[in-house]
Enzyme design. Sequence first.
Site, PDB file in Angstrom:
ATOM      1  N   GLU A  37       2.921  -8.427  -1.981  1.00 20.98           N
ATOM      2  CA  GLU A  37       1.692  -9.095  -1.512  1.00 20.98           C
ATOM      3  C   GLU A  37       1.632 -10.583  -1.833  1.00 20.98           C
ATOM      4  O   GLU A  37       1.081 -11.365  -1.058  1.00 20.98           O
ATOM      5  CB  GLU A  37       0.450  -8.405  -2.108  1.00 20.98           C
ATOM      6  CG  GLU A  37       0.161  -7.041  -1.517  1.00 20.98           C
ATOM      7  CD  GLU A  37       0.864  -5.892  -2.225  1.00 20.98           C
ATOM      8  OE1 GLU A  37       1.805  -6.146  -3.002  1.00 20.98           O
ATOM      9  OE2 GLU A  37       0.477  -4.740  -1.981  1.00 20.98           O
ATOM     10  N   GLY A  92       0.805  -1.221   0.000  1.00 21.60           N
ATOM     11  CA  GLY A  92       0.000   0.000   0.000  1.00 21.60           C
ATOM     12  C   GLY A  92       0.835   1.268   0.000  1.00 21.60           C
ATOM     13  O   GLY A  92       0.349   2.324  -0.394  1.00 21.60           O
TER      14      GLY A  92
HETATM   15  N1  COA Z   1       1.712  -4.605   8.881  1.00 21.99           N
HETATM   16  C1  COA Z   1       1.760  -4.690  10.226  1.00 21.99           C
HETATM   17  N2  COA Z   1       2.881  -4.478  10.940  1.00 21.99           N
HETATM   18  C2  COA Z   1       3.992  -4.157  10.256  1.00 21.99           C
HETATM   19  C3  COA Z   1       4.025  -4.048   8.861  1.00 21.99           C
HETATM   20  C4  COA Z   1       2.804  -4.288   8.154  1.00 21.99           C
HETATM   21  N3  COA Z   1       2.735  -4.183   6.840  1.00 21.99           N
HETATM   22  N4  COA Z   1       5.272  -3.740   8.469  1.00 21.99           N
HETATM   23  C5  COA Z   1       6.009  -3.635   9.591  1.00 21.99           C
HETATM   24  N5  COA Z   1       5.250  -3.892  10.675  1.00 21.99           N
HETATM   25  C6  COA Z   1       5.646  -3.888  12.088  1.00 21.99           C
HETATM   26  C7  COA Z   1       6.466  -5.114  12.428  1.00 21.99           C
HETATM   27  O1  COA Z   1       5.595  -6.220  12.706  1.00 21.99           O
HETATM   28  C8  COA Z   1       7.230  -4.637  13.638  1.00 21.99           C
HETATM   29  O2  COA Z   1       6.380  -4.680  14.770  1.00 21.99           O
HETATM   30  P1  COA Z   1       6.931  -5.257  16.172  1.00 21.99           P
HETATM   31  O3  COA Z   1       8.019  -4.268  16.566  1.00 21.99           O
HETATM   32  O4  COA Z   1       5.746  -5.233  17.064  1.00 21.99           O
HETATM   33  O5  COA Z   1       7.473  -6.620  15.865  1.00 21.99           O
HETATM   34  C9  COA Z   1       7.495  -3.164  13.317  1.00 21.99           C
HETATM   35  O6  COA Z   1       6.550  -2.805  12.305  1.00 21.99           O
HETATM   36  C10 COA Z   1       8.885  -2.914  12.761  1.00 21.99           C
HETATM   37  O7  COA Z   1       9.068  -3.766  11.638  1.00 21.99           O
HETATM   38  P2  COA Z   1      10.308  -4.772  11.480  1.00 21.99           P
HETATM   39  O8  COA Z   1       9.852  -5.875  10.569  1.00 21.99           O
HETATM   40  O9  COA Z   1      10.843  -5.163  12.818  1.00 21.99           O
HETATM   41  O10 COA Z   1      11.349  -3.804  10.765  1.00 21.99           O
HETATM   42  P3  COA Z   1      12.539  -4.240   9.793  1.00 21.99           P
HETATM   43  O11 COA Z   1      13.317  -2.984   9.569  1.00 21.99           O
HETATM   44  O12 COA Z   1      13.242  -5.449  10.323  1.00 21.99           O
HETATM   45  O13 COA Z   1      11.835  -4.689   8.418  1.00 21.99           O
HETATM   46  C11 COA Z   1      10.292  -4.456   6.566  1.00 21.99           C
HETATM   47  C12 COA Z   1      11.149  -3.747   7.645  1.00 21.99           C
HETATM   48  C13 COA Z   1       9.475  -3.348   5.878  1.00 21.99           C
HETATM   49  C14 COA Z   1      11.188  -5.151   5.545  1.00 21.99           C
HETATM   50  C15 COA Z   1       9.331  -5.458   7.244  1.00 21.99           C
HETATM   51  O14 COA Z   1       8.698  -4.838   8.337  1.00 21.99           O
HETATM   52  C16 COA Z   1       8.285  -6.015   6.334  1.00 21.99           C
HETATM   53  O15 COA Z   1       8.555  -6.883   5.520  1.00 21.99           O
HETATM   54  N6  COA Z   1       7.021  -5.534   6.480  1.00 21.99           N
HETATM   55  C17 COA Z   1       5.894  -6.027   5.707  1.00 21.99           C
HETATM   56  C18 COA Z   1       5.955  -5.530   4.281  1.00 21.99           C
HETATM   57  C19 COA Z   1       4.783  -6.062   3.465  1.00 21.99           C
HETATM   58  O16 COA Z   1       4.678  -7.247   3.187  1.00 21.99           O
HETATM   59  N7  COA Z   1       3.893  -5.149   3.062  1.00 21.99           N
HETATM   60  C20 COA Z   1       2.762  -5.479   2.244  1.00 21.99           C
HETATM   61  C21 COA Z   1       1.564  -5.714   3.077  1.00 21.99           C
HETATM   62  S1  COA Z   1       0.138  -6.063   2.056  1.00 21.99           S
END
Ligand code: COA
Length: 259
Positions: free
Chosen positions: A133, A110
């Site tokens: 996704e 998003g």
């Molecule tokens: N939805 C819900 N929570 C999310 C999120 C999402 N899309 N993206 C990040 N968060 C949360 C994590 O769960 C984490 O929460 P916590 O501290 O309670 O565990 C917090 O944000 C920090 O994220 P984290 O994953 O620890 O940071 P990172 O720097 O290691 O990684 C990303 C960053 C963006 C690579 C990783 O968070 C990620 O892959 N996020 C999802 C991306 C995704 O698939 N988006 C499409 C959704 S349709």
Amino acid sequence: MTRETVLSEVSDGIATITINRPEVLNALNMQLLGDLLGVIGEVSTDADVKIVVITGAGKAFVAGADIAQMKEFTTRQALAFGDFGHSVLLGLETMDKPVIAAVNGYALGGGTEIALGCDFIYASSKAKFGQPEVGLGIIPGFGGTQRLARTVGMNKARELIYTGDIIDAAEAKRIGLVGDVFAPEELMDKVREKAQAIMTKGLFAIGTAKRLINKGVDLSLDAALEFEKQAFSALFGSEDQKIGMTAFVEKKAPQFRNR
Ligand code: COA
């Protein structure tokens, strides 16, 4: 104009909207989409706002829809969530003012889709883009399958959506997703400079150009060109056309009135 998950402030004609759930990398949940829609409605009707900039608080722009909330969705709830997301994107696209995405970090799912709903995108060198996704067993649901293809071409959109690959800002610029890339600490100043330069032009004309570009892609070339011809001629009834052309002939800087 500030809500819990979306901050908004207006200064010198520029509204800066900051998506603000940094603890979850600004993941989009129902509340945030509602707050964003409300702020978009406010800035689009605020006469003091000439141009809008959207950015994210903390290290992310938006790391996608909130997976923790989506995990339990029924198909009905997913449909309502998708509708809500589409309303936000349409709010940005149909606003009669330029909207610039200032992508400061992760713009995934998003996040890339919100950036695609803006008129163009400037990015920090730390920004990352992607539609991951399919790795969650779903597809982009806020317009990504359509707007990404329209922006970077169908082959590149297929590649990004099927692989879920995350690309950096330089690659995003290379494929035409991003207009320009700046050092992280310079991003907001550079975006405001660009916004100020746009504000010296005829904003009434720019609003017309925005509508033509966005609506035209769904029309036949013939119909879109007719639409352009009508809009072009209608602008000769505007004050700004008189101001702009008179200033040119008199070798002065135009002072547009945006009407
Ligand atoms: N939805 C819900 N929570 C999310 C999120 C999402 N899309 N993206 C990040 N968060 C949360 C994590 O769960 C984490 O929460 P916590 O501290 O309670 O565990 C917090 O944000 C920090 O994220 P984290 O994953 O620890 O940071 P990172 O720097 O290691 O990684 C990303 C960053 C963006 C690579 C990783 O968070 C990620 O892959 N996020 C999802 C991306 C995704 O698939 N988006 C499409 C959704 S349709």
